[in-house]
Design a protein around this motif. Structure first.
Motif, short mmCIF file in Angstrom:
data_model
loop_
_atom_site.label_atom_id
_atom_site.label_comp_id
_atom_site.label_asym_id
_atom_site.label_seq_id
_atom_site.Cartn_x
_atom_site.Cartn_y
_atom_site.Cartn_z
N PHE A 1 0.74 -1.31 0.34
CA PHE A 1 -0.01 0.01 0.13
C PHE A 1 1.03 1.44 -0.04
O PHE A 1 0.77 2.19 -1.06
CB PHE A 1 -1.04 -0.08 1.32
N GLN A 2 2.00 1.36 0.82
CA GLN A 2 2.57 2.53 0.93
C GLN A 2 3.61 2.76 -0.44
O GLN A 2 3.84 4.06 -0.75
CB GLN A 2 3.57 2.55 1.97
N ALA A 3 3.84 1.64 -0.81
CA ALA A 3 4.52 1.51 -2.30
C ALA A 3 3.63 2.30 -3.29
O ALA A 3 3.96 3.02 -4.07
CB ALA A 3 5.05 0.15 -2.87
N ALA A 4 2.30 2.00 -3.18
CA ALA A 4 1.37 2.51 -4.10
C ALA A 4 1.28 3.90 -3.81
O ALA A 4 1.09 4.72 -4.89
CB ALA A 4 -0.04 1.83 -4.04
N ILE A 5 1.06 4.32 -2.75
CA ILE A 5 1.10 5.85 -2.35
C ILE A 5 2.20 6.47 -2.73
O ILE A 5 1.86 7.74 -3.44
CB ILE A 5 0.82 5.95 -0.79
N ALA A 6 3.36 6.11 -2.70
CA ALA A 6 4.42 6.85 -3.13
C ALA A 6 4.69 7.05 -4.58
O ALA A 6 4.67 8.02 -4.99
CB ALA A 6 5.76 6.10 -2.84
N ASP A 7 3.96 5.95 -5.35
CA ASP A 7 3.93 5.98 -6.86
C ASP A 7 2.79 6.97 -7.23
O ASP A 7 3.10 7.75 -8.07
CB ASP A 7 3.57 4.41 -7.18
N LEU A 8 1.58 7.24 -6.50
CA LEU A 8 0.68 7.92 -6.81
C LEU A 8 1.09 9.42 -6.92
O LEU A 8 0.55 10.00 -7.73
CB LEU A 8 -0.63 7.91 -5.85
N LYS A 9 1.94 9.77 -5.93
CA LYS A 9 2.39 11.24 -5.95
C LYS A 9 3.35 11.56 -6.93
O LYS A 9 3.36 12.61 -7.13
CB LYS A 9 3.34 11.12 -4.70
N ASN A 10 3.66 10.74 -7.89
CA ASN A 10 4.22 11.10 -9.14
C ASN A 10 3.24 11.50 -10.33
O ASN A 10 3.71 11.96 -11.35
CB ASN A 10 5.22 9.99 -9.59
N LEU A 11 1.91 11.05 -10.02
CA LEU A 11 0.94 11.51 -11.05
C LEU A 11 0.91 12.81 -11.09
O LEU A 11 0.52 13.70 -10.20
CB LEU A 11 -0.46 10.87 -10.70
N ALA A 12 0.87 13.40 -12.45
CA ALA A 12 0.65 14.86 -12.84
C ALA A 12 -0.60 15.42 -12.57
O ALA A 12 -0.74 16.28 -11.74
CB ALA A 12 1.00 15.03 -14.22
N ALA A 13 -1.93 14.53 -12.56
CA ALA A 13 -2.93 15.14 -12.10
C ALA A 13 -3.38 15.10 -10.62
O ALA A 13 -4.30 15.64 -10.41
CB ALA A 13 -4.12 14.05 -12.76
N LEU A 14 -2.34 14.38 -9.93
CA LEU A 14 -2.68 14.48 -8.32
C LEU A 14 -2.20 15.85 -7.73
O LEU A 14 -1.22 16.23 -7.85
CB LEU A 14 -1.96 13.27 -7.85
N HIS A 15 -3.07 16.53 -6.89
CA HIS A 15 -2.82 17.62 -6.37
C HIS A 15 -2.18 17.25 -4.96
O HIS A 15 -1.33 17.74 -4.50
CB HIS A 15 -4.06 18.35 -6.11
N SER A 16 -3.08 16.24 -3.95
CA SER A 16 -2.49 16.00 -2.74
C SER A 16 -3.28 14.70 -2.19
O SER A 16 -4.22 14.50 -3.00
CB SER A 16 -2.87 17.19 -1.81
N ILE A 17 -2.70 14.24 -1.19
CA ILE A 17 -3.54 13.16 -0.53
C ILE A 17 -3.66 13.57 0.93
O ILE A 17 -2.71 13.34 1.74
CB ILE A 17 -2.60 11.73 -0.55
N PRO A 18 -4.68 14.24 1.23
CA PRO A 18 -4.87 14.69 2.75
C PRO A 18 -4.89 13.74 3.76
O PRO A 18 -4.51 13.80 4.99
CB PRO A 18 -6.32 15.43 2.50
N THR A 19 -5.57 12.67 3.28
CA THR A 19 -5.75 11.77 4.57
C THR A 19 -5.55 10.00 4.18
O THR A 19 -6.09 9.48 2.96
CB THR A 19 -7.33 11.62 5.07
N LEU A 20 -4.92 9.33 5.08
CA LEU A 20 -4.85 7.75 5.03
C LEU A 20 -5.40 7.24 6.26
O LEU A 20 -4.66 7.68 7.23
CB LEU A 20 -3.43 7.60 4.58
N ILE A 21 -6.38 6.40 6.17
CA ILE A 21 -6.81 5.66 7.57
C ILE A 21 -6.87 4.30 7.54
O ILE A 21 -7.69 3.77 6.32
CB ILE A 21 -8.13 6.41 8.03
N ARG A 22 -6.44 3.52 8.18
CA ARG A 22 -6.62 2.29 8.21
C ARG A 22 -8.11 1.77 8.52
O ARG A 22 -8.73 2.47 9.31
CB ARG A 22 -5.65 1.38 9.09
N VAL A 23 -8.63 0.65 7.98
CA VAL A 23 -9.98 0.05 8.31
C VAL A 23 -9.96 -1.12 9.23
O VAL A 23 -9.22 -1.88 9.12
CB VAL A 23 -10.73 -0.10 6.95
N LEU A 24 -10.63 -1.16 10.17
CA LEU A 24 -10.89 -2.50 11.19
C LEU A 24 -11.37 -3.48 10.47
O LEU A 24 -12.32 -3.35 9.87
CB LEU A 24 -11.57 -1.92 12.33
#
Length: 434
Positions: free
Chosen positions: A411-434
């Motif tokens: 999951f964290q590898a995917a998030i790091a990769d997402l940050k390279n997308l030109a269309a992405l502005h920000s990722i304000p929140t990541l929360i785990r699910v029970l």
């Protein structure tokens, strides 16, 4: 036989303890055999809501733990020092300890319990976790036949109050925190509560008792609730969840790991879960074990009455143990009441856990963005359960992704990769699910 108690601290909790001991009528019969011998305080000038004869209260704290007439030292001062030093000195002088000090136990429990074992005294700590909820004794005694597999708990009343208010009113974190401070539910410096330190102390103690090993506090993964916004609260509602700060401890599910997962972080809890309806300053702890299955403890987690109740219950237990020891049951009582484990648990790193995740992203509102997000997640073996989009303003959209169960590492590898997308502005929140 009268058991003499030395009380360290006469604040909110200490006053509650003193009042119970001064008024034993219709309470446990052993309270008739307990006497407050002396009380140590930091300042004699502070006004007190309880009365004692002249000479009972002193600023000489050392004299309390050195007094040969005192059998039990009750530490309700709080803080690390001088509480730690006084506890260890009392133990060295052969005195039993009752404490409500989670910070000292979580950080120095190894030293304290080792000393207690060497000197043959009890250290009782029911009040250190969740006030009046009798979960410590349950783990040590009532659930002793079980192999505990997991503990999940709302163990900080301040954060639960804040998140409950945000859920009910759609309020923002900072405004709700200010209300909590004004009402006395949060300290002027709320760091210990809102950043998860208090919950980490408590889950460390519970995990140590549940799994039979000592826990290094620094190894516990910890996140607080400062980043939670009203937008996340609203999305959680729409998705059928509430957000809670949870302490989680469980045996690792990784077959290659024999360690324990221990973590503190905000969590999306399904509205059907027993912990979802626990609101306000109330605490609740869900214990899973074999063969019992699931047990939930709930009640007031703080305050004079709740914490004093737990402190006095521990005093009574020590007195009962001393009476039993005088009849030749010392070894059996020590096994039942003591915390004799002396090895450290192996904690699984956060990268090894597997869970679902909620992600809130801000991206350009244009064709192909959802596809790019899906491709990026798929590249790292992250399956998506739900994806929702809501237009906001100025050409941007808010996108919510809830994943299937996935490893933290992927999951964290995917998030790091997402940050390279030109269309992405920000990722304000990541929360785990029970």
């Amino acid at each position: 036989m009268t058991c003499k108690v030395g009380l360290l601290g006469l604040g909110t909790v200490g006053t509650g303890v003193a009042k119970i001991l001064q008024d034993p009528v219709d309470r446990h019969p052993l309270l008739q055999e307990i006497e407050i011998a002396r009380i140590g305080v930091r300042s004699l000038l502070k006004p007190r809501d309880v009365e004692f004869p002249d000479g009972y209260i002193t600023e000489d704290l050392q004299s309390i733990v050195a007094d040969p007439e005192i059998d039990i030292v009750v530490e309700v001062m709080g803080g690390i020092e001088p509480a730690k030093r006084l506890i260890l000195t009392a133990i060295a002088n052969g005195k039993h300890i009752v404490t409500a000090n989670k910070a000292v136990i979580a950080r120095y429990g190894d030293e304290i319990f080792t000393a207690a074992k060497e000197h043959g005294v009890y250290v009782m700590l029911e009040a250190a976790v969740c006030g009046g909820i009798p979960v410590i004794q349950a783990l040590k005694q009532s659930l002793g036949a079980n192999r505990i597999t997991g503990i999940t708990g709302i163990i900080n009343g301040t954060t639960n109050y804040i998140l409950s208010r945000m859920h009910a009113e759609g309020a923002e974190f900072e405004n709700t925190l200010e209300d909590a401070q004004r009402l006395g539910y949060a300290e002027a410096d709320p760091t210990a509560d809102v950043d998860g330190f208090d919950a980490a102390d408590k889950i460390a103690i519970l995990a140590s008792l549940a799994f039979g090993d000592r826990i290094k506090l620094d190894d516990i993964y910890r996140e607080g609730i400062r980043t939670i916004t009203s937008a996340d609260i609203a999305w959680a509602k729409d998705l059928g969840f509430v957000i809670k700060l949870l302490g989680i401890a469980r045996r690792s599910n990784d077959k290659t790991e024999k360690g324990i997962e221990i973590r503190v972080h905000p969590t999306l809890v399904p509205q059907t879960h027993p912990l979802a309806s626990i609101n306000g300053v109330t605490n609740a702890i869900r214990v899973e074990g074999d063969p019992i299955g699931e047990v939930v403890f709930s009640g007031p987690g703080a305050g004079s009455g709740a914490t004093a109740s737990a402190v006095v219950a521990d005093i009574v237990n020590v007195v009962a143990a001393l009476k039993a020891s005088s009849k030749g049951a010392s070894n059996e009582i020590n096994q039942l009441m003591g915390c004799s484990h002396d090895r450290y648990a192996t904690l699984s790193p956060i990268q090894n856990i597997a869970t679902q995740y909620y992600v809130r992203l801000i991206a350009q509102d244009k064709p192909g963005v959802i596809g790019d997000l899906g491709a990026c997640f798929g590249k790292h073996l992250v399956s998506i359960q739900t994806i929702l989009q809501r237009n906001i303003h100025d050409g941007f959209a808010e996108i919510i992704v809830v994943t299937q169960t996935v490893s933290e590492q992927n999951f964290q590898a995917a998030i790091a990769d997402l940050k390279n997308l030109a269309a992405l502005h920000s990722i304000p929140t990541l929360i785990r699910v029970l």
